[in-house]
Design an enzyme around this catalytic site. Structure first.
Site, PDB file in Angstrom:
ATOM      1  N   LYS A  22       0.859  -1.209   0.000  1.00  0.00           N
ATOM      2  CA  LYS A  22       0.000   0.000   0.000  1.00  0.00           C
ATOM      3  C   LYS A  22       0.881   1.240   0.000  1.00  0.00           C
ATOM      4  O   LYS A  22       0.676   2.156  -0.803  1.00  0.00           O
ATOM      5  CB  LYS A  22      -0.884  -0.013   1.235  1.00  0.00           C
ATOM      6  CG  LYS A  22      -1.528   1.337   1.561  1.00  0.00           C
ATOM      7  CD  LYS A  22      -2.420   1.297   2.779  1.00  0.00           C
ATOM      8  CE  LYS A  22      -1.711   1.540   4.065  1.00  0.00           C
ATOM      9  NZ  LYS A  22      -1.463   2.962   4.392  1.00  0.00           N
ATOM     10  N   ASN A  23       1.879   1.286   0.867  1.00  0.00           N
ATOM     11  CA  ASN A  23       2.663   2.508   1.031  1.00  0.00           C
ATOM     12  C   ASN A  23       3.706   2.721  -0.059  1.00  0.00           C
ATOM     13  O   ASN A  23       4.390   3.752  -0.064  1.00  0.00           O
ATOM     14  CB  ASN A  23       3.306   2.548   2.424  1.00  0.00           C
ATOM     15  CG  ASN A  23       2.252   2.764   3.496  1.00  0.00           C
ATOM     16  OD1 ASN A  23       1.081   3.017   3.192  1.00  0.00           O
ATOM     17  ND2 ASN A  23       2.638   2.622   4.753  1.00  0.00           N
ATOM     18  N   CYS A 117      -4.916  12.878  12.592  1.00  0.00           N
ATOM     19  CA  CYS A 117      -5.616  11.594  12.540  1.00  0.00           C
ATOM     20  C   CYS A 117      -5.456  10.964  13.920  1.00  0.00           C
ATOM     21  O   CYS A 117      -4.891  11.566  14.828  1.00  0.00           O
ATOM     22  CB  CYS A 117      -5.035  10.705  11.447  1.00  0.00           C
ATOM     23  SG  CYS A 117      -3.416  10.094  11.863  1.00  0.00           S
ATOM     24  N   ARG A 122       0.367  15.084  12.748  1.00  0.00           N
ATOM     25  CA  ARG A 122       0.903  14.786  11.409  1.00  0.00           C
ATOM     26  C   ARG A 122       0.917  16.020  10.501  1.00  0.00           C
ATOM     27  O   ARG A 122       0.245  16.087   9.481  1.00  0.00           O
ATOM     28  CB  ARG A 122       0.129  13.626  10.785  1.00  0.00           C
ATOM     29  CG  ARG A 122       0.254  12.375  11.653  1.00  0.00           C
ATOM     30  CD  ARG A 122      -0.422  11.183  11.075  1.00  0.00           C
ATOM     31  NE  ARG A 122       0.336  10.641   9.941  1.00  0.00           N
ATOM     32  CZ  ARG A 122      -0.100   9.586   9.249  1.00  0.00           C
ATOM     33  NH1 ARG A 122      -1.250   9.036   9.555  1.00  0.00           N
ATOM     34  NH2 ARG A 122       0.608   9.137   8.235  1.00  0.00           N
ATOM     35  N   ASP A 304       5.036   1.234  12.229  1.00  0.00           N
ATOM     36  CA  ASP A 304       3.822   0.579  11.725  1.00  0.00           C
ATOM     37  C   ASP A 304       3.693  -0.858  12.197  1.00  0.00           C
ATOM     38  O   ASP A 304       2.677  -1.500  11.916  1.00  0.00           O
ATOM     39  CB  ASP A 304       3.806   0.587  10.184  1.00  0.00           C
ATOM     40  CG  ASP A 304       3.549   1.972   9.662  1.00  0.00           C
ATOM     41  OD1 ASP A 304       3.690   2.186   8.447  1.00  0.00           O
ATOM     42  OD2 ASP A 304       3.239   2.858  10.472  1.00  0.00           O
ATOM     43  N   ARG A 396      -8.517  -0.676   4.940  1.00  0.00           N
ATOM     44  CA  ARG A 396      -7.680   0.363   4.306  1.00  0.00           C
ATOM     45  C   ARG A 396      -6.339  -0.228   3.870  1.00  0.00           C
ATOM     46  O   ARG A 396      -5.755   0.211   2.894  1.00  0.00           O
ATOM     47  CB  ARG A 396      -7.404   1.510   5.288  1.00  0.00           C
ATOM     48  CG  ARG A 396      -8.593   2.319   5.675  1.00  0.00           C
ATOM     49  CD  ARG A 396      -8.182   3.539   6.472  1.00  0.00           C
ATOM     50  NE  ARG A 396      -7.188   4.327   5.744  1.00  0.00           N
ATOM     51  CZ  ARG A 396      -6.733   5.501   6.161  1.00  0.00           C
ATOM     52  NH1 ARG A 396      -7.167   6.018   7.295  1.00  0.00           N
ATOM     53  NH2 ARG A 396      -5.841   6.167   5.461  1.00  0.00           N
TER      54      ARG A 396
HETATM   55  C1  EPZ Z   1       4.231   7.285   6.189  1.00  0.00           C
HETATM   56  O1  EPZ Z   1       3.426   8.325   6.724  1.00  0.00           O
HETATM   57  C2  EPZ Z   1       3.360   6.044   6.177  1.00  0.00           C
HETATM   58  N1  EPZ Z   1       2.201   6.289   5.315  1.00  0.00           N
HETATM   59  C3  EPZ Z   1       2.889   5.736   7.600  1.00  0.00           C
HETATM   60  O2  EPZ Z   1       2.159   4.513   7.537  1.00  0.00           O
HETATM   61  C4  EPZ Z   1       4.121   5.511   8.478  1.00  0.00           C
HETATM   62  O3  EPZ Z   1       3.704   5.301   9.807  1.00  0.00           O
HETATM   63  C5  EPZ Z   1       5.031   6.751   8.411  1.00  0.00           C
HETATM   64  O4  EPZ Z   1       5.373   7.021   7.028  1.00  0.00           O
HETATM   65  C6  EPZ Z   1       6.318   6.565   9.199  1.00  0.00           C
HETATM   66  O5  EPZ Z   1       7.024   5.468   8.712  1.00  0.00           O
HETATM   67  C7  EPZ Z   1       2.346   6.155   3.970  1.00  0.00           C
HETATM   68  O6  EPZ Z   1       3.422   5.859   3.466  1.00  0.00           O
HETATM   69  C8  EPZ Z   1       1.114   6.390   3.138  1.00  0.00           C
HETATM   70  P1  EPZ Z   1       6.244  10.827   8.040  1.00  0.00           P
HETATM   71  P2  EPZ Z   1       3.949   9.855   6.646  1.00  0.00           P
HETATM   72  O7  EPZ Z   1       6.067  12.033   7.209  1.00  0.00           O
HETATM   73  O8  EPZ Z   1       4.645  10.094   5.374  1.00  0.00           O
HETATM   74  C9  EPZ Z   1       6.361  14.176  11.398  1.00  0.00           C
HETATM   75  C10 EPZ Z   1       0.313   3.103   7.849  1.00  0.00           C
HETATM   76  O9  EPZ Z   1      -0.092   2.579   8.893  1.00  0.00           O
HETATM   77  N2  EPZ Z   1       6.280  15.120  10.259  1.00  0.00           N
HETATM   78  O10 EPZ Z   1       7.510  10.042   7.929  1.00  0.00           O
HETATM   79  O11 EPZ Z   1       2.829  10.743   7.035  1.00  0.00           O
HETATM   80  C11 EPZ Z   1       5.041  13.448  11.603  1.00  0.00           C
HETATM   81  O12 EPZ Z   1       4.179  14.225  12.411  1.00  0.00           O
HETATM   82  C12 EPZ Z   1       0.756   4.554   7.870  1.00  0.00           C
HETATM   83  O13 EPZ Z   1       0.426   2.513   6.734  1.00  0.00           O
HETATM   84  C13 EPZ Z   1       6.380  16.478  10.508  1.00  0.00           C
HETATM   85  O14 EPZ Z   1       6.544  16.912  11.650  1.00  0.00           O
HETATM   86  O15 EPZ Z   1       5.035   9.830   7.838  1.00  0.00           O
HETATM   87  C14 EPZ Z   1       5.446  12.181  12.270  1.00  0.00           C
HETATM   88  O16 EPZ Z   1       5.584  12.428  13.657  1.00  0.00           O
HETATM   89  C15 EPZ Z   1       0.485   5.213   9.219  1.00  0.00           C
HETATM   90  N3  EPZ Z   1       6.281  17.345   9.455  1.00  0.00           N
HETATM   91  C16 EPZ Z   1       6.825  11.884  11.679  1.00  0.00           C
HETATM   92  O17 EPZ Z   1       7.279  13.119  11.092  1.00  0.00           O
HETATM   93  C17 EPZ Z   1       6.099  16.905   8.177  1.00  0.00           C
HETATM   94  O18 EPZ Z   1       6.045  17.752   7.248  1.00  0.00           O
HETATM   95  C18 EPZ Z   1       6.804  10.814  10.609  1.00  0.00           C
HETATM   96  O19 EPZ Z   1       5.984  11.262   9.565  1.00  0.00           O
HETATM   97  C19 EPZ Z   1       6.002  15.521   7.947  1.00  0.00           C
HETATM   98  C20 EPZ Z   1       6.108  14.642   9.005  1.00  0.00           C
END
Ligand code: EPZ
Length: 416
Positions: A22-23, A117, A122, A304, A396
């Site tokens: 998915k990701n 969420c 996020r 995850d 999902r």
């Molecule tokens: C991706 O989300 C995955 N989703 C998430 O999987 C996964 O948990 C996450 O990466 C971490 O590995 C998809 O790939 C669709 P991040 P993403 O940006 O991109 C902070 C699942 O269960 N952050 O690496 O949203 C954020 O708040 C999902 O399949 C900022 O502060 O994750 C978080 O604390 C859940 N500012 C951390 O970084 C930003 O601009 C990680 O977020 C972006 C992120």
């Protein structure tokens, strides 16, 4: 709303085929917007999040043929809208990943702010501040990101955190930008490499995939391509832990074990009997000792898989400690697991789990995708019949979950 009715305890026995990730497919699907030429994607998993991004692409004007087939064809020649509306973005945060491609190809995009969420606020500040460095003008008005540019320019970007989504958005933005973009402190997740390989298959010029420094030199044109994403490492880890929770014996096919190195080494150190091959993992009955781990960006232990590991730790010997560092509210599964008799104490961002706890069936509720997977693992180990409500969270990200579990010997029925 559907629920799953699981009668335990069960030992998982047999073989499971892992779906494509998915990701990986979510960013690959938004990257289709970069290209006016036809794209064929193979073995796209049948998931709610995939349906959402299909709807999003069609709302923008992409023609899609062959949904649900082995080969799905995308024609992005005639994009008629540059707006990703709130009704779609609120159901799937990854919709923000249309921002980079729309800006790169059309110099304009209007995308609803994803909002928080269940697992945390996020924000998308890392996405936006770095798009501005590439020449985007960003306005936040009325809950939307309004972005425009006279033309994106290559830039040196240093991410304040190796955000997966920000790395993906910026890679896509850089593919058509004028000049070279260097992304430092890039995320290292396998899905990033997969997106990069897809972009290269369309004609992008990218070096450094798999490292913290990705260099992308903008190109003028992209060409048609056919692509298949990698296996879903989080789905694979979920079945791995479900098997271990009941001392099962499961052959997990369609996953490169390299993507789960931190998970496999943790479990083997705790006593798991595992064999691996180029695209499979064989987990056999094991007696595990207590685990202590912190989640971290790849190649660290994946956030995850944190919820699923907590469910497993209720069944192994001793007291385990799991600490979450990526999201600020990712223990929603703990109160639900405690309803099944688990003994878990939360201290700050750590969960302390008493092992060898007999679980007893009770009605529980899904709150987010991976928390729901933890409830599945616990319900399989619990004595009695557990009804798991709001199963749409699971749909999902887990393709044919009840079908795959039934094939592994789990007594499970979906009740509408
Ligand atoms: C991706 O989300 C995955 N989703 C998430 O999987 C996964 O948990 C996450 O990466 C971490 O590995 C998809 O790939 C669709 P991040 P993403 O940006 O991109 C902070 C699942 O269960 N952050 O690496 O949203 C954020 O708040 C999902 O399949 C900022 O502060 O994750 C978080 O604390 C859940 N500012 C951390 O970084 C930003 O601009 C990680 O977020 C972006 C992120």
């Amino acid at each position: 709303m559907d629920k799953l009715r699981i009668t335990g305890p069960s030992r998982l026995m047999g073989e499971v085929q892992i779906s494509k990730a998915k990701n990986a497919y979510l960013p690959i699907l938004t990257a289709v917007l970069l290209n006016p030429n036809g794209i064929t994607l193979r073995e796209i998993p049948n998931l709610r999040d995939i349906d959402t991004v299909f709807r999003l692409l069609e709302n923008l004007g992409v023609k899609i043929d062959g949904k649900g087939q082995t080969e799905t064809y995308f024609n992005p020649a005639n994009i008629s809208s540059l707006e990703a509306t709130y009704d779609l973005v609120k159901t799937m945060r990854a919709s923000i990943l249309v921002l980079g491609p729309l800006l790169a190809r059309f110099k304009k995009a209007k995308v609803s702010l994803p909002g928080g969420c269940a697992i945390g606020a996020r924000p998308i500040d890392i996405h936006l501040v770095n798009l501005e460095k590439m020449g985007a003008k960003i306005d936040l008005t009325g809950g939307y990101v309004e972005a425009s540019t006279t033309g994106l320019k290559g830039a040196k970007l240093v991410l304040s955190f190796p955000s997966v989504g920000a790395t993906e958005n910026l890679m896509m933005a850089a593919v058509l930008a004028d000049g070279e973009t260097v992304i430092e402190n890039a995320a290292l997740e396998p899905e990033i490499d997969d997106l990069g390989n897809f972009l290269i298959a369309m004609g992008a010029n990218i070096v450094g995939l798999g490292t913290k420094i990705i260099r992308i030199t903008g190109v003028k044109n992209l060409h048609p391509t056919t692509y298949t994403a990698i296996g879903d490492r989080i789905e694979a880890a979920t079945y791995l832990m479900a098997a271990l929770a009941g001392e099962g014996d499961v052959f997990i096919r369609g996953i490169d074990p390299v993507f789960l190195e931190s998970v496999i080494s943790l479990l083997v150190d705790a006593g798991a009997n595992l064999e691996t091959g180029p695209d499979w993992i064989h987990v056999m009955p094991s007696s595990l000792k207590a685990i202590k781990i912190d989640t971290a960006p790849f190649p660290g232990f994946p956030t995850d898989v944190q919820a699923q590991l907590i469910a497993l730790c209720t069944q192994i010997h001793g007291t385990s400690i799991i600490t979450e560092h990526i999201f600020e509210n990712r223990f929603m599964h703990v109160p639900e697991l405690c309803r099944l008799g688990a003994r878990i104490e939360l201290k700050g961002n750590s969960a302390i789990i008493e092992g060898s706890t007999p679980l007893v069936a009770a009605p529980v509720m899904c709150t987010d995708l991976r928390a729901s997977a933890a409830l599945i693992i616990a319900a399989i180990a619990a004595q009695g019949t557990t009804d798991i409500q709001r199963v749409y969270h699971l749909d999902r990200g887990y393709e044919n979950l009840d079908g795959k579990l039934r094939a592994l010997g789990v007594k499970v029925v979906r009740i509408s």
